[in-house]
Design an enzyme around this catalytic site. Structure first.
Site, PDB file in Angstrom:
ATOM      1  N   ASP A   1       0.817  -1.230   0.000  1.00 33.97           N
ATOM      2  CA  ASP A   1       0.000   0.000   0.000  1.00 33.97           C
ATOM      3  C   ASP A   1       0.845   1.272   0.000  1.00 33.97           C
ATOM      4  O   ASP A   1       0.438   2.292   0.569  1.00 33.97           O
ATOM      5  CB  ASP A   1      -0.960   0.023   1.201  1.00 33.97           C
ATOM      6  CG  ASP A   1      -1.762  -1.247   1.308  1.00 33.97           C
ATOM      7  OD1 ASP A   1      -2.285  -1.682   0.276  1.00 33.97           O
ATOM      8  OD2 ASP A   1      -1.850  -1.812   2.419  1.00 33.97           O
TER       9      ASP A   1
ATOM     10  N   LYS B   1       2.049   2.332  -4.976  1.00 34.78           N
ATOM     11  CA  LYS B   1       2.729   1.856  -6.199  1.00 34.78           C
ATOM     12  C   LYS B   1       1.858   2.042  -7.438  1.00 34.78           C
ATOM     13  O   LYS B   1       2.354   2.349  -8.502  1.00 34.78           O
ATOM     14  CB  LYS B   1       3.061   0.354  -6.079  1.00 34.78           C
ATOM     15  CG  LYS B   1       4.064   0.030  -5.008  1.00 34.78           C
ATOM     16  CD  LYS B   1       4.331  -1.467  -4.933  1.00 34.78           C
ATOM     17  CE  LYS B   1       3.149  -2.265  -4.455  1.00 34.78           C
ATOM     18  NZ  LYS B   1       2.695  -2.020  -3.105  1.00 34.78           N
ATOM     19  N   GLY B   2       0.531   1.858  -7.252  1.00 30.93           N
ATOM     20  CA  GLY B   2      -0.377   1.942  -8.396  1.00 30.93           C
ATOM     21  C   GLY B   2      -0.256   3.277  -9.092  1.00 30.93           C
ATOM     22  O   GLY B   2      -0.175   3.357 -10.316  1.00 30.93           O
ATOM     23  N   LYS B   3      -0.195   4.333  -8.303  1.00 32.83           N
ATOM     24  CA  LYS B   3      -0.129   5.668  -8.876  1.00 32.83           C
ATOM     25  C   LYS B   3       1.225   5.895  -9.569  1.00 32.83           C
ATOM     26  O   LYS B   3       1.299   6.495 -10.641  1.00 32.83           O
ATOM     27  CB  LYS B   3      -0.318   6.680  -7.742  1.00 32.83           C
ATOM     28  CG  LYS B   3      -0.472   8.045  -8.241  1.00 32.83           C
ATOM     29  CD  LYS B   3      -0.828   8.995  -7.138  1.00 32.83           C
ATOM     30  CE  LYS B   3      -0.713  10.362  -7.695  1.00 32.83           C
ATOM     31  NZ  LYS B   3       0.097  11.254  -6.962  1.00 32.83           N
TER      32      LYS B   3
ATOM     33  N   ALA C   1      -3.726  -7.849  -3.946  1.00 35.03           N
ATOM     34  CA  ALA C   1      -3.265  -6.488  -4.219  1.00 35.03           C
ATOM     35  C   ALA C   1      -4.457  -5.619  -4.579  1.00 35.03           C
ATOM     36  O   ALA C   1      -5.473  -6.118  -5.038  1.00 35.03           O
ATOM     37  CB  ALA C   1      -2.287  -6.507  -5.391  1.00 35.03           C
ATOM     38  N   GLY C   2      -4.304  -4.345  -4.365  1.00 38.22           N
ATOM     39  CA  GLY C   2      -5.371  -3.436  -4.769  1.00 38.22           C
ATOM     40  C   GLY C   2      -4.759  -2.091  -5.074  1.00 38.22           C
ATOM     41  O   GLY C   2      -4.059  -1.525  -4.249  1.00 38.22           O
ATOM     42  N   HIS C   3      -4.955  -1.623  -6.272  1.00 42.95           N
ATOM     43  CA  HIS C   3      -4.401  -0.330  -6.660  1.00 42.95           C
ATOM     44  C   HIS C   3      -5.540   0.623  -6.973  1.00 42.95           C
ATOM     45  O   HIS C   3      -6.430   0.284  -7.744  1.00 42.95           O
ATOM     46  CB  HIS C   3      -3.530  -0.476  -7.912  1.00 42.95           C
ATOM     47  CG  HIS C   3      -2.237  -1.180  -7.643  1.00 42.95           C
ATOM     48  ND1 HIS C   3      -1.468  -1.724  -8.637  1.00 42.95           N
ATOM     49  CD2 HIS C   3      -1.584  -1.412  -6.494  1.00 42.95           C
ATOM     50  CE1 HIS C   3      -0.391  -2.266  -8.095  1.00 42.95           C
ATOM     51  NE2 HIS C   3      -0.447  -2.092  -6.799  1.00 42.95           N
TER      52      HIS C   3
ATOM     53  N   GLN D   1       2.144  -5.836  -3.188  1.00 38.48           N
ATOM     54  CA  GLN D   1       2.534  -5.922  -1.769  1.00 38.48           C
ATOM     55  C   GLN D   1       3.867  -5.184  -1.564  1.00 38.48           C
ATOM     56  O   GLN D   1       4.152  -4.261  -2.294  1.00 38.48           O
ATOM     57  CB  GLN D   1       2.622  -7.371  -1.284  1.00 38.48           C
ATOM     58  CG  GLN D   1       1.273  -8.079  -1.175  1.00 38.48           C
ATOM     59  CD  GLN D   1       0.793  -8.683  -2.467  1.00 38.48           C
ATOM     60  OE1 GLN D   1       1.550  -9.275  -3.197  1.00 38.48           O
ATOM     61  NE2 GLN D   1      -0.484  -8.530  -2.751  1.00 38.48           N
TER      62      GLN D   1
ATOM     63  N   ARG E   1      -6.132   0.434   8.002  1.00 36.97           N
ATOM     64  CA  ARG E   1      -4.694   0.128   8.075  1.00 36.97           C
ATOM     65  C   ARG E   1      -4.083   0.675   9.349  1.00 36.97           C
ATOM     66  O   ARG E   1      -4.459   1.760   9.797  1.00 36.97           O
ATOM     67  CB  ARG E   1      -3.962   0.731   6.873  1.00 36.97           C
ATOM     68  CG  ARG E   1      -4.396   0.124   5.564  1.00 36.97           C
ATOM     69  CD  ARG E   1      -3.690   0.781   4.378  1.00 36.97           C
ATOM     70  NE  ARG E   1      -4.239   0.271   3.125  1.00 36.97           N
ATOM     71  CZ  ARG E   1      -4.416   1.007   2.030  1.00 36.97           C
ATOM     72  NH1 ARG E   1      -4.082   2.275   2.012  1.00 36.97           N
ATOM     73  NH2 ARG E   1      -4.922   0.459   0.948  1.00 36.97           N
TER      74      ARG E   1
HETATM   75  P1  IMP Z   1      -2.562 -12.816   1.850  1.00 36.60           P
HETATM   76  O1  IMP Z   1      -1.610 -12.229   0.873  1.00 36.60           O
HETATM   77  O2  IMP Z   1      -4.005 -12.608   1.527  1.00 36.60           O
HETATM   78  O3  IMP Z   1      -2.243 -14.256   2.133  1.00 36.60           O
HETATM   79  O4  IMP Z   1      -2.356 -12.046   3.251  1.00 36.60           O
HETATM   80  C1  IMP Z   1      -1.154 -12.169   3.990  1.00 36.60           C
HETATM   81  C2  IMP Z   1      -0.765 -10.850   4.641  1.00 36.60           C
HETATM   82  O5  IMP Z   1      -0.372  -9.933   3.641  1.00 36.60           O
HETATM   83  C3  IMP Z   1      -1.889 -10.165   5.427  1.00 36.60           C
HETATM   84  O6  IMP Z   1      -1.328  -9.470   6.516  1.00 36.60           O
HETATM   85  C4  IMP Z   1      -2.428  -9.165   4.424  1.00 36.60           C
HETATM   86  O7  IMP Z   1      -3.069  -8.083   5.046  1.00 36.60           O
HETATM   87  C5  IMP Z   1      -1.146  -8.739   3.737  1.00 36.60           C
HETATM   88  N1  IMP Z   1      -1.373  -8.239   2.375  1.00 36.60           N
HETATM   89  C6  IMP Z   1      -1.607  -8.969   1.261  1.00 36.60           C
HETATM   90  N2  IMP Z   1      -1.741  -8.165   0.198  1.00 36.60           N
HETATM   91  C7  IMP Z   1      -1.571  -6.918   0.639  1.00 36.60           C
HETATM   92  C8  IMP Z   1      -1.547  -5.633  -0.015  1.00 36.60           C
HETATM   93  O8  IMP Z   1      -1.713  -5.490  -1.221  1.00 36.60           O
HETATM   94  N3  IMP Z   1      -1.343  -4.564   0.802  1.00 36.60           N
HETATM   95  C9  IMP Z   1      -1.124  -4.683   2.123  1.00 36.60           C
HETATM   96  N4  IMP Z   1      -1.118  -5.845   2.755  1.00 36.60           N
HETATM   97  C10 IMP Z   1      -1.336  -6.960   2.030  1.00 36.60           C
END
Ligand code: IMP
Length: 434
Positions: free
Chosen positions: A13, A16-18, A39-41, A223, A304
């Site tokens: 978070d 990176k997306g931007k 992931a989420g952008h 991530q 967060r």
């Molecule tokens: P998973 O990737 O869903 O298995 O989650 C494992 C850990 O990584 C957890 O603490 C999630 O909150 C964290 N996590 C996974 N993807 C992201 C992301 O894109 N941003 C922030 N934390 C992430």
């Protein structure tokens, strides 16, 4: 712009997306190489907000080739939802290429993710619940179904006949109340395969050709370094390799084909899910940063955790990734505070420490030692144009001091500074003198 990777230096978070979206203007190919729809952008284009989970952010720039590489795990239903949404909003997805070697996230992976988390008592990872860990486990355990198999109906049916009953046994053993209905799931997955078939191809060869033709390729990390399966705060990590070394194996290029590695760091730190976080803030300051920074997960909507910038983490990320430049994002969020802090090192059992211990109990005992900076006034949107035109010297003095300190301490040149949420609210220092 040659081949360039964008990598998160914290717990994800970082914005990176931007940065990817901004750099994608110069790119011809944009590639994702690890992670999945955990992931989420969020990218704002004009007044439109796009939330992408599977698709590379570069898809929003017309004419770019958008590649989902072999190292990614893909939820076919989610990906189709994103494709449909973009089409509805008038964006083309003609240039999307999905690796036939990427693994698919299956319905049982999502159920297993939940069942395993429920069984962990105090040590819950706080996963996004998207089936990421179980999908990567099956890849390594050689039980996975790859996209090339998903789009081949006969092969898919044969694989599902074996694997669904097996996974249902595991789910029952784990106490899951829900198992997968083989007939419904098979029908649904066959349909997904049919719809995704036009996009699934040998992306490794496409990338080799692009490199031979000297195309400008942007690799989009998901991530962050501290969530890396090997180097992060294990077991509170994601299930993929998030550091720059994985650009090569996650996309099929050779390591020496990568020219530049951009690290992205927020001017503060956030983390979702459980695990140690030395500079974490609580109370009013946390709330203020979380609210101003919109610190709610794009994927899960979870709030967060927020803390000060941690230079021990940033130096570790630099050593692991070999950043050739840094993007410092969301500096505007700290505007209006009386004081801004940066952690320079830890105190562990009374001694100075500048490293991240692998043992989490030690990391939990690390006390951050801070360097304090005077705060700066909030940057008004009306001022941003002049700042972006005038360059670094137009920023308030205390903000400049903060930036120069981060640059000196991390040993990486700060190339981009994020001043706001919009695509153009970035100070580009790549070719400018200070
Ligand atoms: P998973 O990737 O869903 O298995 O989650 C494992 C850990 O990584 C957890 O603490 C999630 O909150 C964290 N996590 C996974 N993807 C992201 C992301 O894109 N941003 C922030 N934390 C992430």
């Amino acid at each position: 712009m040659p081949t360039i990777a964008v990598i998160g230096s914290q717990w994800g978070d970082e914005g990176k997306g931007k940065i990817v979206d901004f750099l994608a203007e110069e790119a011809q190919v944009v590639v994702r190489f690890q992670g999945g729809n955990n992931a989420g952008h969020s990218v704002k284009v004009g007044e439109e907000l796009y939330k992408l989970h599977h698709l590379p952010s570069g898809i929003l720039r017309p004419g770019r080739l958008a590649v989902i590489g072999n190292g990614v795990v893909i939820d076919p239903g989610v990906l189709l939802g994103e494709i449909d949404d973009l089409k509805r909003r008038g964006k083309s997805v003609r240039n999307l290429k999905i690796s036939d070697r990427a693994h698919a996230i299956m319905p049982y992976h999502k159920l297993l993710d939940g069942a395993e988390e429920r069984l962990r008592k105090s040590g819950k990872v706080g996963t996004t619940g998207r089936g990421i860990g179980p999908a990567y486990s099956d890849k390594v355990g050689r039980l996975g179904i790859r996209m090339g198999e998903l789009v081949d109906e006969d092969v898919l049916r044969e694989r599902l006949e074996f694997v669904i009953p097996l996974k249902n046994k595991v789910l029952r053993a784990l106490g899951s109340e829900t198992v997968v209905d083989e007939k419904t799931a098979t029908m649904e997955l066959v349909d997904y395969g049919r719809r995704l078939k036009p996009f699934v191809t040998d992306t490794v060869s496409i990338l080799h050709k692009a490199i031979d033709e000297k195309k400008r390729i942007l690799f989009e990390g998901a991530q962050g370094t501290m969530l890396d399966i090997d180097h992060g705060t294990y077991p509170f990590v994601t299930s993929s390799t998030t550091v720059s070394g994985n650009v090569a194996s996650g996309s099929g290029i050779s390591p020496n084909a990568l020219n530049e590695i951009f690290g992205v760091t927020k001017a503060y730190t956030t983390r979702v899910g459980a695990g140690p976080f030395p500079t974490e803030l609580h109370g009013e300051l946390h709330e203020r940063i979380a609210e101003k920074g919109g610190e709610f997960g794009t994927t899960t909507g979870r709030s967060r955790r927020c803390g000060w910038l941690d230079l021990v983490v940033l130096r570790y990320a630099q050593a692991l990734n070999g950043f050739t430049g840094l993007a410092l994002t969301k500096i505007d969020v700290l505007g209006g505070l009386d004081e801004v802090k940066v952690c320079t090192h830890y105190k562990l059992d009374g001694r100075k420490s500048t490293r991240i211990p692998s043992d989490l109990r030690s990391l939990e005992r690390c006390e951050p030692v801070y360097r304090c900076f005077d705060g700066w006034e909030e940057l008004q949107r009306s001022e941003l144009k002049a700042i972006i035109k005038g360059g670094f010297s137009q920023l308030p003095k205390s903000l400049r001091d903060f930036v120069l300190f981060v640059e000196k301490e991390s040993g990486v040149r700060i190339a981009l500074i994020g001043l706001g949420m919009r695509r153009n609210e970035l100070l580009d220092l790549r070719r400018k003198r200070r």
